[in-house]
Design a protein around this motif. Sequence first.
Motif, mmCIF file in Angstrom:
data_model
loop_
_atom_site.group_PDB
_atom_site.id
_atom_site.type_symbol
_atom_site.label_atom_id
_atom_site.label_comp_id
_atom_site.label_asym_id
_atom_site.label_seq_id
_atom_site.Cartn_x
_atom_site.Cartn_y
_atom_site.Cartn_z
ATOM 1 N N GLU A 51 -2.176 3.769 -3.230
ATOM 2 C CA GLU A 51 -3.986 2.732 -2.354
ATOM 3 C C GLU A 51 -4.182 1.713 -2.855
ATOM 4 O O GLU A 51 -4.286 1.399 -4.543
ATOM 5 N N LEU A 52 -5.025 0.565 -2.271
ATOM 6 C CA LEU A 52 -5.303 -0.505 -3.080
ATOM 7 C C LEU A 52 -6.324 -1.158 -2.347
ATOM 8 O O LEU A 52 -6.543 -0.651 -1.323
ATOM 9 N N ILE A 107 1.132 -1.338 0.097
ATOM 10 C CA ILE A 107 -0.013 -0.036 -0.116
ATOM 11 C C ILE A 107 1.269 1.654 -0.375
ATOM 12 O O ILE A 107 0.709 1.891 -0.899
ATOM 13 N N LEU A 109 -3.247 2.631 9.025
ATOM 14 C CA LEU A 109 -3.734 2.598 7.450
ATOM 15 C C LEU A 109 -5.523 3.508 7.792
ATOM 16 O O LEU A 109 -6.507 3.084 8.631
ATOM 17 N N TYR A 118 -7.699 1.279 0.598
ATOM 18 C CA TYR A 118 -6.574 1.805 1.765
ATOM 19 C C TYR A 118 -5.748 2.830 1.472
ATOM 20 O O TYR A 118 -4.954 1.983 0.735
ATOM 21 N N SER A 119 -5.200 3.316 2.134
ATOM 22 C CA SER A 119 -4.031 4.158 2.215
ATOM 23 C C SER A 119 -3.375 4.235 3.289
ATOM 24 O O SER A 119 -3.749 4.057 4.157
#
Length: 111
Positions: A28-29, A23, A58, A69-70
């Motif tokens: 971002e994923l 991440i 996160l 999520y970042s």
Amino acid sequence: MKEPLQFFKCLSDITRLNATLLIFVEGELCVCELVEALNDSQPKISRHLSQLRACGILDDVRRGQWVFYSISKNLPEWATEILETTSRTNKESLQVLQTSLKAMENRPQCC
């Protein structure tokens, strides 16, 4: 996240560490991308992401059906520097994960 002990405990699991580093380098994923890259089950990845959120590592945001999520914007500078150094010194491992991620078909669009 103010305590180094909590930060390191949260990242002591290889799945949480790899998810966090991925991440960090990708920006971002979503869960489905992490499932693909880490080659693990959705429930396990979701559980680990929940722990990383609870630790303050996160942030997440919902966009339609996807949750992205970042790295937390509230993460202390020292913790961000550790993630930077760790990702830089583990390029080979991260490249394997990124290759799996890039091979994923129908990746959700973050924006």
